[in-house]
Design a protein around this motif. Sequence first.
Motif, PDB file in Angstrom:
ATOM      1  N   UNK A   1      15.935  -1.514   1.046  1.00  0.00           N
ATOM      2  CA  UNK A   1      15.081  -1.405  -0.117  1.00  0.00           C
ATOM      3  C   UNK A   1      13.693  -1.889   0.307  1.00  0.00           C
ATOM      4  N   UNK A   2      12.674  -1.494  -0.458  1.00  0.00           N
ATOM      5  CA  UNK A   2      11.292  -1.688   0.011  1.00  0.00           C
ATOM      6  C   UNK A   2      10.715  -3.053  -0.325  1.00  0.00           C
ATOM      7  N   UNK A   3      11.430  -3.837  -1.139  1.00  0.00           N
ATOM      8  CA  UNK A   3      10.962  -5.197  -1.397  1.00  0.00           C
ATOM      9  C   UNK A   3      10.279  -5.388  -2.733  1.00  0.00           C
TER      10      UNK A   3
ATOM     11  N   UNK B   1       4.837 -20.151   0.502  1.00  0.00           N
ATOM     12  CA  UNK B   1       3.713 -19.575   1.268  1.00  0.00           C
ATOM     13  C   UNK B   1       3.161 -18.344   0.536  1.00  0.00           C
ATOM     14  N   UNK B   2       1.825 -18.188   0.542  1.00  0.00           N
ATOM     15  CA  UNK B   2       1.196 -17.045  -0.135  1.00  0.00           C
ATOM     16  C   UNK B   2       1.348 -15.809   0.759  1.00  0.00           C
ATOM     17  N   UNK B   3       1.929 -14.719   0.207  1.00  0.00           N
ATOM     18  CA  UNK B   3       2.184 -13.517   1.006  1.00  0.00           C
ATOM     19  C   UNK B   3       1.697 -12.289   0.271  1.00  0.00           C
ATOM     20  N   UNK B   4       1.657 -11.168   0.966  1.00  0.00           N
ATOM     21  CA  UNK B   4       1.141  -9.927   0.371  1.00  0.00           C
ATOM     22  C   UNK B   4       1.916  -8.745   0.940  1.00  0.00           C
ATOM     23  N   UNK B   5       2.411  -7.878   0.059  1.00  0.00           N
ATOM     24  CA  UNK B   5       3.052  -6.642   0.541  1.00  0.00           C
ATOM     25  C   UNK B   5       2.336  -5.457  -0.110  1.00  0.00           C
ATOM     26  N   UNK B   6       1.918  -4.538   0.699  1.00  0.00           N
ATOM     27  CA  UNK B   6       1.320  -3.276   0.227  1.00  0.00           C
ATOM     28  C   UNK B   6       2.270  -2.157   0.621  1.00  0.00           C
ATOM     29  N   UNK B   7       2.055  -0.946   0.117  1.00  0.00           N
ATOM     30  CA  UNK B   7       2.878   0.183   0.575  1.00  0.00           C
ATOM     31  C   UNK B   7       2.887   0.288   2.102  1.00  0.00           C
ATOM     32  N   UNK B   8       1.713   0.102   2.713  1.00  0.00           N
ATOM     33  CA  UNK B   8       1.623   0.212   4.177  1.00  0.00           C
ATOM     34  C   UNK B   8       2.424  -0.907   4.851  1.00  0.00           C
ATOM     35  N   UNK B   9       2.361  -2.117   4.286  1.00  0.00           N
ATOM     36  CA  UNK B   9       3.093  -3.262   4.866  1.00  0.00           C
ATOM     37  C   UNK B   9       4.597  -3.035   4.747  1.00  0.00           C
ATOM     38  N   UNK B  10       5.030  -2.517   3.588  1.00  0.00           N
ATOM     39  CA  UNK B  10       6.461  -2.252   3.375  1.00  0.00           C
ATOM     40  C   UNK B  10       6.960  -1.212   4.367  1.00  0.00           C
ATOM     41  N   UNK B  11       6.107  -0.245   4.695  1.00  0.00           N
ATOM     42  CA  UNK B  11       6.484   0.781   5.688  1.00  0.00           C
ATOM     43  C   UNK B  11       6.519   0.185   7.089  1.00  0.00           C
ATOM     44  N   UNK B  12       5.574  -0.697   7.404  1.00  0.00           N
ATOM     45  CA  UNK B  12       5.543  -1.334   8.733  1.00  0.00           C
ATOM     46  C   UNK B  12       6.830  -2.151   8.936  1.00  0.00           C
ATOM     47  N   UNK B  13       7.212  -2.891   7.885  1.00  0.00           N
ATOM     48  CA  UNK B  13       8.415  -3.737   7.985  1.00  0.00           C
ATOM     49  C   UNK B  13       9.656  -2.860   8.164  1.00  0.00           C
ATOM     50  N   UNK B  14       9.774  -1.811   7.339  1.00  0.00           N
ATOM     51  CA  UNK B  14      10.967  -0.951   7.430  1.00  0.00           C
ATOM     52  C   UNK B  14      10.981  -0.145   8.719  1.00  0.00           C
TER      53      UNK B  14
ATOM     54  N   UNK C   1      16.134   1.115   9.673  1.00  0.00           N
ATOM     55  CA  UNK C   1      17.258   1.698   8.927  1.00  0.00           C
ATOM     56  C   UNK C   1      17.209   3.223   8.984  1.00  0.00           C
ATOM     57  N   UNK C   2      18.326   3.862   8.623  1.00  0.00           N
ATOM     58  CA  UNK C   2      18.341   5.341   8.581  1.00  0.00           C
ATOM     59  C   UNK C   2      17.589   5.833   7.350  1.00  0.00           C
ATOM     60  N   UNK C   3      17.713   5.066   6.253  1.00  0.00           N
ATOM     61  CA  UNK C   3      17.041   5.441   4.999  1.00  0.00           C
ATOM     62  C   UNK C   3      16.190   4.254   4.553  1.00  0.00           C
ATOM     63  N   UNK C   4      14.925   4.528   4.234  1.00  0.00           N
ATOM     64  CA  UNK C   4      14.038   3.476   3.729  1.00  0.00           C
ATOM     65  C   UNK C   4      13.481   3.893   2.366  1.00  0.00           C
ATOM     66  N   UNK C   5      13.108   2.923   1.562  1.00  0.00           N
ATOM     67  CA  UNK C   5      12.628   3.208   0.215  1.00  0.00           C
ATOM     68  C   UNK C   5      11.124   3.044   0.120  1.00  0.00           C
ATOM     69  N   UNK C   6      10.492   3.908  -0.649  1.00  0.00           N
ATOM     70  CA  UNK C   6       9.048   3.785  -0.890  1.00  0.00           C
ATOM     71  C   UNK C   6       8.786   2.487  -1.656  1.00  0.00           C
ATOM     72  N   UNK C   7       7.601   1.934  -1.488  1.00  0.00           N
ATOM     73  CA  UNK C   7       7.253   0.680  -2.173  1.00  0.00           C
ATOM     74  C   UNK C   7       6.888   1.004  -3.614  1.00  0.00           C
TER      75      UNK C   7
ATOM     76  N   UNK D   1       1.870   6.580   5.666  1.00  0.00           N
ATOM     77  CA  UNK D   1       2.029   5.480   6.641  1.00  0.00           C
ATOM     78  C   UNK D   1       3.332   5.599   7.434  1.00  0.00           C
ATOM     79  N   UNK D   2       4.150   6.618   7.150  1.00  0.00           N
ATOM     80  CA  UNK D   2       5.482   6.748   7.757  1.00  0.00           C
ATOM     81  C   UNK D   2       5.356   7.135   9.242  1.00  0.00           C
ATOM     82  N   UNK D   3       5.800   6.220  10.122  1.00  0.00           N
ATOM     83  CA  UNK D   3       5.624   6.455  11.554  1.00  0.00           C
ATOM     84  C   UNK D   3       6.804   7.158  12.204  1.00  0.00           C
ATOM     85  N   UNK D   4       8.007   7.059  11.577  1.00  0.00           N
ATOM     86  CA  UNK D   4       9.200   7.538  12.304  1.00  0.00           C
ATOM     87  C   UNK D   4       9.929   8.609  11.494  1.00  0.00           C
ATOM     88  N   UNK D   5       9.215   9.681  11.124  1.00  0.00           N
ATOM     89  CA  UNK D   5       9.831  10.732  10.308  1.00  0.00           C
ATOM     90  C   UNK D   5      11.049  11.353  10.992  1.00  0.00           C
ATOM     91  N   UNK D   6      11.071  11.293  12.349  1.00  0.00           N
ATOM     92  CA  UNK D   6      12.144  11.999  13.075  1.00  0.00           C
ATOM     93  C   UNK D   6      13.491  11.276  12.928  1.00  0.00           C
TER      94      UNK D   6
END
Length: 373
Positions: free
Chosen positions: A93-95, A122-135, A140-146, A176-181
């Motif tokens: 899941x995207x967080x 701790x103060x943290x920040x997640x953006x759509x791009x950050x959620x994609x970087x983490x996933x 995983x085989x399947x990741x969720x959009x933020x 931001x999706x780097x691993x579409x394959x």
Amino acid sequence: MAIKYEFIKQCKQSGARLGRVHTPHGIIETPTFMPVGTQATVKTMSPEELKALDAQIILSNTYHLFLRPGHEIVKKAGGLHTFMNWDRPILTDSGGFQVFSLSERRKITEEGVEFRSHLNGEKLFISPEKAMEIQNALGPDIMMAFDECPPYPATYEYVKQSTERTSRWAERCLAAHQRKHDQGLFAIVQGGMFEDLRVQSAKDLTSMDFPGYAIGGLSVGEPKHLMYEVLDYTVPHLPFDKPRYLMGVGSPDALVEGSIRGIDMFDCVLPTRIARNGTTMTSQGRLVIRNAKFAEDFGPLDPNCDCYTCKNYSRAYIRHLLKADETFGIRLTTYHNLHFLTRLMKNVREAIMNDCLLDYRDQFFAQYGLLDN
Ligand SMILES: CNc1nc2c(CCNCC3CCCCC3)c3nc(N)[nH]c(=O)c3cc2[nH]1
């Protein structure tokens, strides 16, 4: 193609369908229930036990693994599959949902979500791009959009603004999706309990052509009939040839009713979470094993169950273990609850094959709920 949905057949009696989701780590028979492994483990279960349970795919989580041990460590280990020794499919899941259900003092902006870690503040920040970087790092085989899962209840105006932002965030995730394959990115339909917002969200997201679609924003405290109503008017706007994932849904009745409405994938922490406090799912309904009346009950948890727990241990023994705070007790109730749900979904798939899912629903509900705890 990282993810491909294979339609097999539609139940002639209900809207349910039989399918297979093809992923880089194997095939998932649907409809399916996905056990949840929040911190890279399905609590107290080994991968071998999960395979014995016929678990086809397990879930993990961006939020938790970002906080601890950190996605970079998991990446250095070779990704989640290697890190947790699980060679079957994984979905993360995207967080977004966890930020709202776990952390303090969060602040949403167009950019993303600022929050305090529930572990150390701790103060943290997640953006759509950050959620994609983490996933992308977790692999995983399947990741969720933020996305943002609006609270329930929420005003039409709030849900409208939130849902439109979630669609813009989905576009940013796609970019931001780097691993579409080898990773499939699913979008998450929002829209609260408002039909026009649900339809608009589905149209916006299906126009961006994702390999699969989740229905979010449900199982957030709304009455069950309202959840089913939302499914009735949302599912028809999703592509027939792609998987549909109903997030956070896992009570037995909701799994059957969701399957009837054309849902293919479900997840819920319920079976593992209630197992830890000694509540078990049986064919006659929920059984709270810590109850004193089971102190000298030497029968199995569920007389109609053929799982390892029910074949080898009594209610009295399991009750003793839980009262004595023995971890083996939680392992036995967790194993049974997961077996109960994966068995239920196997029965649902068989009923679809035999065009009798509505009959199965009636027979199941006639049994379930007979127990008075
Ligand atoms: C329980 N109800 C519910 N859950 C929802 C969830 C979480 C689904 N479960 C994921 C697991 C949770 C434990 C860690 C591993 C992943 C939702 N998630 C997202 N992204 N969006 C929702 O609208 C969304 C909506 C949800 N409603």
